[in-house]
Design a protein around this motif. Structure first.
Motif, PDB file in Angstrom:
ATOM      1  N   ALA A 104       1.882   1.223 -10.908  1.00  0.00           N
ATOM      2  CA  ALA A 104       2.972   0.427 -10.333  1.00  0.00           C
ATOM      3  C   ALA A 104       2.549  -1.009 -10.044  1.00  0.00           C
ATOM      4  N   GLY A 105       1.248  -1.267 -10.080  1.00  0.00           N
ATOM      5  CA  GLY A 105       0.776  -2.626  -9.822  1.00  0.00           C
ATOM      6  C   GLY A 105       0.662  -2.970  -8.359  1.00  0.00           C
ATOM      7  N   PHE A 106       0.580  -1.952  -7.485  1.00  0.00           N
ATOM      8  CA  PHE A 106       0.483  -2.204  -6.054  1.00  0.00           C
ATOM      9  C   PHE A 106      -0.962  -2.477  -5.636  1.00  0.00           C
ATOM     10  N   THR A 107      -1.147  -2.789  -4.354  1.00  0.00           N
ATOM     11  CA  THR A 107      -2.444  -3.228  -3.843  1.00  0.00           C
ATOM     12  C   THR A 107      -3.426  -2.078  -3.681  1.00  0.00           C
ATOM     13  N   GLY A 108      -2.968  -0.959  -3.109  1.00  0.00           N
ATOM     14  CA  GLY A 108      -3.862   0.147  -2.830  1.00  0.00           C
ATOM     15  C   GLY A 108      -3.128   1.264  -2.112  1.00  0.00           C
ATOM     16  N   THR A 109      -3.900   2.128  -1.427  1.00  0.00           N
ATOM     17  CA  THR A 109      -3.333   3.299  -0.781  1.00  0.00           C
ATOM     18  C   THR A 109      -3.900   3.460   0.628  1.00  0.00           C
ATOM     19  N   PHE A 145       0.846  -1.182   0.000  1.00  0.00           N
ATOM     20  CA  PHE A 145       0.000   0.000   0.000  1.00  0.00           C
ATOM     21  C   PHE A 145       0.888   1.241   0.000  1.00  0.00           C
ATOM     22  N   THR A 146       0.608   2.173  -0.890  1.00  0.00           N
ATOM     23  CA  THR A 146       1.272   3.468  -0.829  1.00  0.00           C
ATOM     24  C   THR A 146       0.551   4.347   0.192  1.00  0.00           C
ATOM     25  N   THR A 147       1.045   5.553   0.429  1.00  0.00           N
ATOM     26  CA  THR A 147       0.432   6.449   1.411  1.00  0.00           C
ATOM     27  C   THR A 147      -0.103   7.692   0.728  1.00  0.00           C
ATOM     28  N   CYS A 148      -1.267   8.117   1.159  1.00  0.00           N
ATOM     29  CA  CYS A 148      -1.871   9.329   0.636  1.00  0.00           C
ATOM     30  C   CYS A 148      -1.119  10.534   1.205  1.00  0.00           C
ATOM     31  N   PRO A 149      -0.670  11.457   0.377  1.00  0.00           N
ATOM     32  CA  PRO A 149       0.117  12.591   0.875  1.00  0.00           C
ATOM     33  C   PRO A 149      -0.727  13.521   1.731  1.00  0.00           C
ATOM     34  N   ARG A 150      -0.033  14.280   2.587  1.00  0.00           N
ATOM     35  CA  ARG A 150      -0.704  15.255   3.446  1.00  0.00           C
ATOM     36  C   ARG A 150      -0.529  16.645   2.849  1.00  0.00           C
ATOM     37  N   SER A 151      -1.537  17.496   3.025  1.00  0.00           N
ATOM     38  CA  SER A 151      -1.443  18.887   2.615  1.00  0.00           C
ATOM     39  C   SER A 151      -2.513  19.672   3.351  1.00  0.00           C
ATOM     40  N   ALA A 152      -2.163  20.891   3.769  1.00  0.00           N
ATOM     41  CA  ALA A 152      -3.120  21.727   4.487  1.00  0.00           C
ATOM     42  C   ALA A 152      -4.141  22.365   3.553  1.00  0.00           C
ATOM     43  N   GLU A 153      -3.861  22.383   2.258  1.00  0.00           N
ATOM     44  CA  GLU A 153      -4.765  23.006   1.295  1.00  0.00           C
ATOM     45  C   GLU A 153      -5.674  21.938   0.687  1.00  0.00           C
ATOM     46  N   PRO A 154      -7.006  22.083   0.840  1.00  0.00           N
ATOM     47  CA  PRO A 154      -7.921  21.039   0.351  1.00  0.00           C
ATOM     48  C   PRO A 154      -7.742  20.698  -1.121  1.00  0.00           C
ATOM     49  N   PHE A 170      10.217  -4.376  -6.689  1.00  0.00           N
ATOM     50  CA  PHE A 170       9.368  -5.496  -6.282  1.00  0.00           C
ATOM     51  C   PHE A 170       9.278  -6.551  -7.381  1.00  0.00           C
ATOM     52  N   ALA A 171       9.288  -6.100  -8.625  1.00  0.00           N
ATOM     53  CA  ALA A 171       9.247  -7.062  -9.727  1.00  0.00           C
ATOM     54  C   ALA A 171      10.484  -7.954  -9.734  1.00  0.00           C
ATOM     55  N   SER A 172      11.599  -7.423  -9.212  1.00  0.00           N
ATOM     56  CA  SER A 172      12.832  -8.209  -9.191  1.00  0.00           C
ATOM     57  C   SER A 172      12.798  -9.319  -8.158  1.00  0.00           C
ATOM     58  N   LEU A 173      11.850  -9.248  -7.229  1.00  0.00           N
ATOM     59  CA  LEU A 173      11.712 -10.314  -6.246  1.00  0.00           C
ATOM     60  C   LEU A 173      10.900 -11.433  -6.886  1.00  0.00           C
ATOM     61  N   THR A 174      11.561 -12.273  -7.627  1.00  0.00           N
ATOM     62  CA  THR A 174      10.866 -13.238  -8.484  1.00  0.00           C
ATOM     63  C   THR A 174      10.052 -14.253  -7.704  1.00  0.00           C
ATOM     64  N   ALA A 175      10.354 -14.434  -6.415  1.00  0.00           N
ATOM     65  CA  ALA A 175       9.579 -15.390  -5.618  1.00  0.00           C
ATOM     66  C   ALA A 175       8.403 -14.716  -4.931  1.00  0.00           C
ATOM     67  N   VAL A 176       8.130 -13.462  -5.279  1.00  0.00           N
ATOM     68  CA  VAL A 176       7.071 -12.719  -4.606  1.00  0.00           C
ATOM     69  C   VAL A 176       6.115 -12.158  -5.636  1.00  0.00           C
ATOM     70  N   ARG A 177       4.831 -12.239  -5.379  1.00  0.00           N
ATOM     71  CA  ARG A 177       3.865 -11.560  -6.224  1.00  0.00           C
ATOM     72  C   ARG A 177       3.112 -10.543  -5.357  1.00  0.00           C
ATOM     73  N   VAL A 178       2.807  -9.407  -5.921  1.00  0.00           N
ATOM     74  CA  VAL A 178       2.042  -8.398  -5.207  1.00  0.00           C
ATOM     75  C   VAL A 178       0.570  -8.730  -5.335  1.00  0.00           C
ATOM     76  N   GLN A 179      -0.114  -8.778  -4.196  1.00  0.00           N
ATOM     77  CA  GLN A 179      -1.528  -9.099  -4.219  1.00  0.00           C
ATOM     78  C   GLN A 179      -2.336  -7.897  -4.680  1.00  0.00           C
ATOM     79  N   PRO A 180      -3.387  -8.134  -5.472  1.00  0.00           N
ATOM     80  CA  PRO A 180      -4.315  -7.055  -5.788  1.00  0.00           C
ATOM     81  C   PRO A 180      -5.197  -6.738  -4.603  1.00  0.00           C
ATOM     82  N   GLY A 181      -6.059  -5.747  -4.766  1.00  0.00           N
ATOM     83  CA  GLY A 181      -6.861  -5.283  -3.643  1.00  0.00           C
ATOM     84  C   GLY A 181      -7.904  -6.284  -3.165  1.00  0.00           C
ATOM     85  N   ASP A 182      -8.218  -7.312  -3.960  1.00  0.00           N
ATOM     86  CA  ASP A 182      -9.223  -8.271  -3.523  1.00  0.00           C
ATOM     87  C   ASP A 182      -8.574  -9.504  -2.896  1.00  0.00           C
TER      88      ASP A 182
END
Length: 338
Positions: A34-39, A8-17, A321-333
């Motif tokens: 990037a093919g990651f799971t979510g945020t 999961f990536t992180t949603c950035p912070r900002s004081a301006e809506p 992460f793609a270089s970690l051939t023994a690892v797959r990134v899970q989708p959001g489900d």
């Protein structure tokens, strides 16, 4: 069999809506590419857009991604959270995850007339999560009686299908956080330590930042450009630490102040300068591959990844992460943490 991992990536912070909203949408876009799971979407008095609003935008715009929504009982009743989960499941056919947190700044706790102690707030989190999961898991009226909440014959409409029930994460380094994760059979989300250990011990999730390039020299050049020295930021971080009872922040600042030597590539400066919420790993593709492999070999299955808000960093992170051939990134489900 490849080892599943959620990123999961992180949603950035900002004081301006407007800036916060546009940066959040950009983060969702880059995360999907990037093919990651979510945020991870933060909550708090200083978050200018309601996290559940962003969660709906994420699932509407990016059908493959899963929101990891920070949830604090101080802001919302468990029935309301269960209704949001039900809505995402029934309208969008999507599953979300919950990052259960117990604290915010001492100033915000005072503003919200919060009188519970640190440990009592974690006890409330446990009851809160049990009601949420009880409602999401039941097709008949649900009842619960505790020290902080009570519901009687409460029914969630529509019910949440088993495959779309939320995964639970508990963030923090305190004993209360660790006990809560264990009690709820949730994924403990710890902070990366200088030796690549994770606190609390036994956590299956870790929060870290990443600056990766083709070579170590290129990565450090990019890291110093992205996070330059900032004395004002250091003063702000010290003030922030005095304005919270969060155990993790005190421990990380202590490591930074003591200049504890870590593995090559472990970098705390962005955290100590108030530029990031976690330690970073910095290095070329080969070096980052080795460090990530070491984390996975420790049993880490979930990563909350803080990345600079530019496409280049997402591209390099995806390659790592793609270089970690023994690892797959899970989708959001993917299946829930257990």
């Amino acid at each position: 069999m490849p080892m599943p991992i959620q990123v999961f990536t992180t949603c950035p912070r900002s004081a301006e809506p407007e800036a916060f909203h546009s940066r959040a949408l950009r983060t969702f876009e880059l995360t999907e590419r990037a093919g990651f799971t979510g945020t991870l979407i933060y909550t708090g008095n200083d978050v200018t857009v309601e996290p559940w609003f962003l969660a709906q935008e994420l699932v509407t715009r990016h059908p493959r991604l899963s929101p990891l929504v920070a949830v604090n009982p101080i802001y919302m009743h468990p029935f309301t959270v269960a209704r949001f989960i039900s809505a995402l499941a029934s309208i969008h056919g999507r599953r979300c995850h919950l990052n259960l947190v117990a604290g915010t700044s001492l100033r915000d706790l005072e503003a919200l007339d919060e009188e519970l102690s640190h440990d009592e707030r974690y006890q409330r989190v446990r009851e809160f999560a049990r009601i949420v999961m009880g409602l999401c898991s039941s097709t008949s009226p649900y009842s619960f009686g505790g020290d902080f909440y009570g519901v009687a014959n409460l029914l969630l409409r529509p019910p949440v299908p088993a495959a779309l029930r939320p995964g639970l994460f508990v963030a923090g380094q305190s004993a209360g956080a660790s006990q809560t994760a264990t009690a709820l059979q949730a994924c403990g989300l710890g902070m990366l330590q200088p030796d690549l250990g994770v606190l609390p011990a036994g956590s299956r999730g870790v929060h870290l930042g990443l600056v990766c390039r083709d070579t170590d020299a290129q990565a450090w050049s990019a890291a110093h450009a992205l996070f330059p020295p900032d004395e004002r930021g250091e003063r702000m971080q010290r003030f922030s630490a005095r304005n919270t009872d969060a155990v993790w922040k005190a421990r990380m600042l202590s490591l930074a102040d003591d200049k504890v030597a870590g593995v090559e590539g472990y970098w705390l400066e962005p955290f100590s300068r108030f530029q990031a919420d976690c330690p970073f790993l910095v290095g070329g593709q080969e070096h980052i591959h080795r460090l990530l492999r070491q984390l996975l070999e420790q049993g880490i299955q979930h990563l909350v990844l803080e990345l600079p808000a530019q496409e280049e960093d997402y591209v390099h992170a995806a390659r790592a992460f793609a270089s970690l051939t023994a690892v797959r990134v899970q989708p959001g489900d993917a299946p829930a943490p257990t």
